[in-house]
Write a protein that holds these residues in place. Structure first.
Motif, PDB file in Angstrom:
ATOM      1  N   GLY A   1       0.814  -1.209   0.000  1.00  0.00           N
ATOM      2  CA  GLY A   1       0.000   0.000   0.000  1.00  0.00           C
ATOM      3  C   GLY A   1       0.848   1.260   0.000  1.00  0.00           C
ATOM      4  O   GLY A   1       0.586   2.207  -0.756  1.00  0.00           O
ATOM      5  N   LEU A   2       1.873   1.272   0.832  1.00  0.00           N
ATOM      6  CA  LEU A   2       2.766   2.430   0.892  1.00  0.00           C
ATOM      7  C   LEU A   2       3.564   2.578  -0.400  1.00  0.00           C
ATOM      8  O   LEU A   2       3.806   3.695  -0.874  1.00  0.00           O
ATOM      9  N   ALA A   3       3.971   1.444  -0.969  1.00  0.00           N
ATOM     10  CA  ALA A   3       4.728   1.490  -2.227  1.00  0.00           C
ATOM     11  C   ALA A   3       3.885   2.099  -3.340  1.00  0.00           C
ATOM     12  O   ALA A   3       4.392   2.851  -4.182  1.00  0.00           O
ATOM     13  N   ALA A   4       2.590   1.789  -3.351  1.00  0.00           N
ATOM     14  CA  ALA A   4       1.696   2.352  -4.370  1.00  0.00           C
ATOM     15  C   ALA A   4       1.617   3.873  -4.246  1.00  0.00           C
ATOM     16  O   ALA A   4       1.450   4.584  -5.244  1.00  0.00           O
ATOM     17  N   GLN A   5       1.756   4.376  -3.033  1.00  0.00           N
ATOM     18  CA  GLN A   5       1.680   5.817  -2.799  1.00  0.00           C
ATOM     19  C   GLN A   5       3.009   6.523  -3.060  1.00  0.00           C
ATOM     20  O   GLN A   5       3.035   7.704  -3.398  1.00  0.00           O
ATOM     21  N   GLN A   6       4.118   5.799  -2.913  1.00  0.00           N
ATOM     22  CA  GLN A   6       5.431   6.440  -2.949  1.00  0.00           C
ATOM     23  C   GLN A   6       6.266   6.078  -4.178  1.00  0.00           C
ATOM     24  O   GLN A   6       7.351   6.623  -4.360  1.00  0.00           O
ATOM     25  N   ARG A   7       5.791   5.184  -5.026  1.00  0.00           N
ATOM     26  CA  ARG A   7       6.606   4.678  -6.133  1.00  0.00           C
ATOM     27  C   ARG A   7       6.954   5.765  -7.142  1.00  0.00           C
ATOM     28  O   ARG A   7       6.241   6.744  -7.311  1.00  0.00           O
ATOM     29  N   THR A   8       8.105   5.554  -7.790  1.00  0.00           N
ATOM     30  CA  THR A   8       8.545   6.420  -8.878  1.00  0.00           C
ATOM     31  C   THR A   8       8.598   5.583 -10.154  1.00  0.00           C
ATOM     32  O   THR A   8       8.458   4.353 -10.108  1.00  0.00           O
ATOM     33  N   LYS A   9       8.838   6.226 -11.268  1.00  0.00           N
ATOM     34  CA  LYS A   9       8.962   5.484 -12.526  1.00  0.00           C
ATOM     35  C   LYS A   9      10.133   4.503 -12.467  1.00  0.00           C
ATOM     36  O   LYS A   9      10.052   3.393 -13.002  1.00  0.00           O
TER      37      LYS A   9
ATOM     38  N   ALA B   1      -3.463   2.142  -3.604  1.00  0.00           N
ATOM     39  CA  ALA B   1      -2.930   1.570  -2.367  1.00  0.00           C
ATOM     40  C   ALA B   1      -3.821   0.469  -1.802  1.00  0.00           C
ATOM     41  O   ALA B   1      -3.333  -0.591  -1.385  1.00  0.00           O
ATOM     42  N   GLU B   2      -5.136   0.702  -1.770  1.00  0.00           N
ATOM     43  CA  GLU B   2      -6.041  -0.295  -1.195  1.00  0.00           C
ATOM     44  C   GLU B   2      -6.053  -1.581  -2.010  1.00  0.00           C
ATOM     45  O   GLU B   2      -6.064  -2.685  -1.458  1.00  0.00           O
ATOM     46  N   ASP B   3      -6.050  -1.440  -3.325  1.00  0.00           N
ATOM     47  CA  ASP B   3      -6.043  -2.622  -4.179  1.00  0.00           C
ATOM     48  C   ASP B   3      -4.725  -3.381  -4.024  1.00  0.00           C
ATOM     49  O   ASP B   3      -4.706  -4.617  -3.994  1.00  0.00           O
ATOM     50  N   ALA B   4      -3.628  -2.645  -3.906  1.00  0.00           N
ATOM     51  CA  ALA B   4      -2.322  -3.282  -3.721  1.00  0.00           C
ATOM     52  C   ALA B   4      -2.303  -4.092  -2.429  1.00  0.00           C
ATOM     53  O   ALA B   4      -1.819  -5.228  -2.397  1.00  0.00           O
ATOM     54  N   ARG B   5      -2.843  -3.510  -1.348  1.00  0.00           N
ATOM     55  CA  ARG B   5      -2.906  -4.231  -0.070  1.00  0.00           C
ATOM     56  C   ARG B   5      -3.751  -5.498  -0.201  1.00  0.00           C
ATOM     57  O   ARG B   5      -3.360  -6.580   0.258  1.00  0.00           O
ATOM     58  N   SER B   6      -4.926  -5.356  -0.809  1.00  0.00           N
ATOM     59  CA  SER B   6      -5.839  -6.498  -0.948  1.00  0.00           C
ATOM     60  C   SER B   6      -5.226  -7.607  -1.796  1.00  0.00           C
ATOM     61  O   SER B   6      -5.354  -8.798  -1.472  1.00  0.00           O
TER      62      SER B   6
END
Length: 236
Positions: free
Chosen positions: A114-122, A209-214
């Motif tokens: 979830g955090l990675a989905a919010q903080q990721r870069t290209k 983020a939510e989908d990534a966690r799920s």
């Protein structure tokens, strides 16, 4: 097979594969490792990467090099080595402990995703894509497929700007590494093992983020069922 080109990644892979062989007893305490040339051929790596990997294992007290004699697996492992090398065997022999590891992994890795989905870069996304783009088939060593599987999750953790969360993830990874190699070997479908991570990558890529966690929780719940089946087979 297409290989990841970053030297650090290659060295990490060699360390992982040699550690797996020591865990499984392929190289028993006190035994001599094959020559560098033989290891290069078996692992498909260059001399510099192999030597750096051996140097790391030497520093950890797992192996010892005696000039003129060769490189040997240590007879007496240091306390830090026991934590990193022997504990996975306890997990393998105890299904309850393994299930606890899987549960802990689901809690920690779902939050990481979830955090990675919010903080990721290209650049982060590209590193994840490179892992899943590796060409594997039925002839690919299970050790390498297991390494790529864990590498995907480790790359997710490295995206997250939380030092303690990364350390917790590394500790769990150390405990589950040996088991995962045996599990991958039992599946006989390396492509399926890696492709199972594709939906997670897509969720992280679009910043959901939510989908990534799920998806991570779902991925690990499926893994838990497969782990339990694998444990039962090993008892037969």
């Amino acid at each position: 097979m297409e290989k990841m080109t970053e030297k650090g990644t290659t060295v990490d892979m060699v360390v992982s594969m040699l550690t797996e062989r020591i865990n499984k007893g392929d190289y028993s305490p006190g035994s001599k490792l094959p020559s560098e040339r033989k290891l290069q051929e078996e692992l498909g790596v260059g001399r510099l990467a192999l030597r750096e990997a051996l140097s790391r294992l030497n520093a950890l007290g797992i192996i010892e090099t005696s000039h003129g004699k060769g490189t040997f697996v240590q007879n007496r492992l240091q306390s830090s080595t026991i934590k990193n090398i022997l504990i996975p065997h306890f997990a393998l022999s105890d299904s309850k402990r393994l299930q606890e590891l899987v549960d802990a992994r689901a809690m920690i890795e779902s939050e990481i995703a979830g955090l990675a989905a919010q903080q990721r870069t290209k650049a982060d996304i590209r590193r994840l894509e490179m892992i899943l783009e590796q060409e594997v088939d039925s002839s690919t060593p299970s050790e390498l497929v297991a390494y790529l599987d864990l590498q995907f999750h480790q790359e997710l953790a490295l995206i997250v700007d939380n030092h303690f969360l990364v350390l917790m993830h590394e500790a769990l990874t150390a405990h589950i590494r040996t088991f995962l190699n045996g599990f991958v070997k039992s599946r006989n479908n390396p492509v399926e093992v890696l492709e199972a991570h594709r939906p997670i990558l897509e969720a992280v890529k679009r910043g959901d983020a939510e989908d990534a966690r799920s998806l991570v929780r779902l991925h690990i719940s499926y893994s838990r069922r497969d782990y339990e089946n694998f444990i039962e087979k090993t008892k037969e």
